[in-house]
Write a protein that holds these residues in place. Structure first.
Motif, short mmCIF file in Angstrom:
data_model
loop_
_atom_site.label_atom_id
_atom_site.label_comp_id
_atom_site.label_asym_id
_atom_site.label_seq_id
_atom_site.Cartn_x
_atom_site.Cartn_y
_atom_site.Cartn_z
N HIS A 224 0.81 -1.22 0.00
CA HIS A 224 0.00 0.00 0.00
C HIS A 224 0.85 1.27 0.00
CE1 HIS A 224 -3.47 -2.51 0.61
NE2 HIS A 224 -3.00 -2.97 1.76
N VAL A 225 2.16 1.10 -0.07
CA VAL A 225 3.07 2.25 -0.10
C VAL A 225 3.15 2.78 -1.53
CG1 VAL A 225 5.47 2.93 0.13
CG2 VAL A 225 4.40 1.57 1.92
N ARG A 226 2.94 4.08 -1.69
CA ARG A 226 2.94 4.68 -3.03
C ARG A 226 4.27 5.32 -3.37
NH1 ARG A 226 -2.89 7.90 -2.74
NH2 ARG A 226 -4.14 6.13 -1.99
N ALA A 227 5.06 5.68 -2.37
CA ALA A 227 6.29 6.42 -2.60
C ALA A 227 7.44 5.49 -2.99
CB ALA A 227 6.67 7.19 -1.33
N PRO A 228 8.46 6.02 -3.66
CA PRO A 228 9.68 5.23 -3.89
C PRO A 228 10.25 4.76 -2.55
CG PRO A 228 9.71 7.24 -5.20
CD PRO A 228 8.54 7.36 -4.27
N LEU A 229 10.67 3.51 -2.53
CA LEU A 229 11.08 2.85 -1.29
C LEU A 229 12.46 2.23 -1.46
CD1 LEU A 229 10.52 1.49 1.52
CD2 LEU A 229 9.30 -0.31 0.26
N LEU A 230 13.34 2.52 -0.51
CA LEU A 230 14.66 1.88 -0.44
C LEU A 230 14.67 0.95 0.76
CD1 LEU A 230 17.69 1.53 -1.19
CD2 LEU A 230 18.15 3.50 0.31
N VAL A 231 14.94 -0.33 0.54
CA VAL A 231 15.07 -1.30 1.63
C VAL A 231 16.52 -1.78 1.66
CG1 VAL A 231 14.32 -3.52 2.56
CG2 VAL A 231 12.66 -1.99 1.46
N ALA A 246 13.05 -8.90 2.38
CA ALA A 246 13.05 -9.01 0.93
C ALA A 246 11.63 -9.16 0.38
CB ALA A 246 13.91 -10.20 0.49
N LYS A 247 10.78 -9.90 1.09
CA LYS A 247 9.39 -10.05 0.66
C LYS A 247 8.65 -8.72 0.72
CE LYS A 247 8.85 -14.92 1.99
NZ LYS A 247 8.16 -15.87 2.89
N ALA A 248 8.87 -7.98 1.80
CA ALA A 248 8.24 -6.67 1.91
C ALA A 248 8.74 -5.73 0.82
CB ALA A 248 8.50 -6.07 3.29
N ALA A 249 10.02 -5.80 0.52
CA ALA A 249 10.60 -4.96 -0.53
C ALA A 249 9.96 -5.27 -1.88
CB ALA A 249 12.10 -5.16 -0.59
N GLU A 250 9.78 -6.55 -2.16
CA GLU A 250 9.14 -6.92 -3.42
C GLU A 250 7.71 -6.39 -3.48
OE1 GLU A 250 8.14 -10.90 -6.13
OE2 GLU A 250 8.96 -11.12 -4.10
N ALA A 251 6.98 -6.53 -2.38
CA ALA A 251 5.59 -6.04 -2.34
C ALA A 251 5.53 -4.54 -2.52
CB ALA A 251 4.93 -6.45 -1.02
N ALA A 254 10.34 -2.00 -4.23
CA ALA A 254 11.45 -1.22 -3.68
C ALA A 254 12.74 -1.40 -4.45
CB ALA A 254 11.68 -1.61 -2.22
N GLU A 255 13.60 -0.40 -4.32
CA GLU A 255 15.00 -0.57 -4.63
C GLU A 255 15.63 -1.27 -3.43
OE1 GLU A 255 18.93 2.29 -4.80
OE2 GLU A 255 17.17 2.92 -5.95
N ALA A 278 25.81 6.33 1.94
CA ALA A 278 26.00 6.75 0.56
C ALA A 278 24.85 6.28 -0.33
CB ALA A 278 27.33 6.21 0.03
N HIS A 279 24.38 5.06 -0.12
CA HIS A 279 23.26 4.55 -0.92
C HIS A 279 21.97 5.30 -0.60
CE1 HIS A 279 25.59 0.52 -1.40
NE2 HIS A 279 25.89 1.38 -2.35
N GLN A 280 21.78 5.69 0.64
CA GLN A 280 20.61 6.49 0.98
C GLN A 280 20.62 7.82 0.25
OE1 GLN A 280 20.46 6.77 5.27
NE2 GLN A 280 20.30 4.56 5.54
N LEU A 281 21.78 8.47 0.23
CA LEU A 281 21.88 9.76 -0.44
C LEU A 281 21.67 9.63 -1.95
CD1 LEU A 281 24.84 11.30 1.56
CD2 LEU A 281 22.53 12.27 1.38
N LEU A 282 22.22 8.59 -2.55
CA LEU A 282 22.01 8.37 -3.98
C LEU A 282 20.53 8.19 -4.30
CD1 LEU A 282 24.94 5.92 -4.85
CD2 LEU A 282 24.61 8.23 -5.78
N PHE A 283 19.87 7.37 -3.51
CA PHE A 283 18.45 7.10 -3.70
C PHE A 283 17.63 8.38 -3.54
CE2 PHE A 283 14.44 6.21 -1.42
CZ PHE A 283 13.77 5.46 -2.37
N LEU A 284 17.88 9.12 -2.48
CA LEU A 284 17.08 10.31 -2.20
C LEU A 284 17.33 11.42 -3.22
CD1 LEU A 284 17.35 10.30 1.68
CD2 LEU A 284 15.34 9.73 0.29
#
Length: 291
Positions: A224-231, A246-251, A254-255, A278-284
Motif C-alpha cells: 500500500h506504499v505509493r512512494a519510492p522505497l529503499l530497503v 526481501a518479501k516486503a521490498a518486493e511487495a 522497492a530498490e 551513501a546509498h541512501q543519499l544516492l536514492f534520495l
C-alpha cells in the motif's frame, strides 16, 4: 523542539540541511526515529548529519515514553502508538521553516524500519522512504529467535512478559549478554548496542513486548506504499529476518541494497555505515531532485 501527540510531547531535533537540494518551496525533510528501545542520541546523529550535508533537513525524534519525550509508562514499546508518533512528526516536519512540504521523506531502522511502512501506507504526501535493516514481520523474527536461543531463555522472556501484562509493568534489559534475561542477547549484541548508547538511553524495556511482537507485521502494508522505497538488508541479520525484508521490498516495488553483514554492522563505527549512508543519499537525490 516539541511535537504534541496524544496529550504528551515528543522531543525532537531539527537539523537544517545544506542547499544542494533547495527549491523555491524549500528543502526536502526527513523524519527519523530509532528501533527497539532506542533514543535519538544513540547512533542516529551521524545518519542525520550525513543526510543534512547532502541537502536534506532532518527531524529526529524520540518515541513517547523514551529518551527526552514525555509520556508514561516509561520504556513501554507501544507498537501502534509509535506509528502514531511518526505521523505526528510528519505533520510537524512539513511545517518547519525552509522545508518543502511536498518532499517529505520517512526514515526508519530496525523496528522503526517497519513503522515507516505502516506510517506511509495509503498516503500520497510521502515523497520517499528509507527502511534500514527493517523488522517487518514479528512472527518471522520470533521463529528466527527460536532457532538461535535456548528454549529456557525464550521461556524466561515469555514469563517476564506475562508477569508484566498481568501484574503491572515489569521491565527487562533491552540488550544483555548471552544467557542473561533481555530482549537482545545474542553474542555481540550487548557490546554493539551499548557502544551506540547516548546519555538518555536506558537499558530497559517493558517485558510484554516479547508477547506483542509476534502479531506485529508491518510488512503487509508495503503493497500500500505509493512512494519510492529503499530497503537496505543485512544478509546475515540475526535480529530482523532478511527474507521477510526481501518479501516486503518486493511487495513495495522497492530498490533493494544488500550488505554482507549483521544487524548492527550498518551503524556508525561499523564497516558498512559509510556505504549504507551513501546509498541512501544516492536514492534520495535521484527521487527528490526533480520532484
Amino acid at each position: 523542539m516539541k511535537i504534541p501527540v496524544a496529550g504528551v510531547e515528543l522531543d525532537a531535533w531539527h537539523i537544517t540541511g545544506a542547499d544542494e537540494l533547495v527549491r523555491p518551496a524549500g528543502r526536502p525533510v526527513v523524519v527519523m526515529a530509532h528501533g527497539l528501545g532506542g533514543t535519538k542520541d544513540s547512533g542516529l546523529a551521524p545518519f542525520a548529519e550525513g543526510l543534512a550535508k547532502g541537502g536534506l533537513d532532518v527531524l529526529v525524534f524520540d518515541y513517547r515514553g523514551f529518551g527526552e519525550s514525555g509520556g508514561s509508562p516509561r520504556q513501554r514499546v507501544d507498537l501502534p502508538g509509535q506509528v502514531d508518533d511518526y505521523r505526528a512528526a510528519m505533520a510537524a516536519a512539513v511545517r518547519l521553516p525552509g522545508v518543502d512540504p511536498d518532499r517529505l521523506v520517512l526514515w526508519g531502522v530496525s523496528l522503526g524500519g517497519g513503522h515507516v511502512l505502516a506510517a506511509a501506507a495509503h498516503r500520497a504526501d510521502v515523497a520517499a522512504i528509507v527502511a534500514l535493516t527493517p523488522l517487518v514481520d514479528g512472527l518471522a523474527a520470533g521463529r528466527l529467535a527460536a532457532r538461535q536461543h535456548r528454549p529456557s531463555a525464550l521461556l524466561r522472556s515469555a514469563v517476564a512478559g506475562v508477569r508484566s501484562r498481568v501484574g503491572g509493568a515489569m521491565t527487562m534489559p533491552v540488550v544483555a549478554r548471552p544467557g542473561e534475561l533481555g530482549a537482545l542477547t545474542l553474542p555481540g549484541h550487548y557490546e554493539a548496542y551499548t557502544a551506540l548508547a547516548g546519555p538518555t538511553w536506558r537499558n530497559e524495556v517493558d517485558a510484554r513486548i516479547g508477547l506483542e511482537l509476534g502479531s506485529h507485521r508491518p510488512g503487509r502494508q508495503a503493497r500500500h506504499v505509493r512512494a519510492p522505497l529503499l530497503v537496505q538488508i543485512a544478509d546475515f541479520d540475526r535480529s530482523a529476518p532478511p527474507r521477510a525484508s526481501a518479501k516486503a521490498a518486493e511487495a513495495g516495488r522497492a530498490e533493494v541494497r544488500h550488505y554482507p553483514c549483521d544487524h548492527f554492522d550498518v551503524w556508525p563505527g561499523g564497516d558498512w555505515f559509510e556505504p549504507v549512508l551513501a546509498h541512501q543519499l544516492l536514492f534520495l537525490r535521484r527521487h527528490l531532485t526533480n520532484r
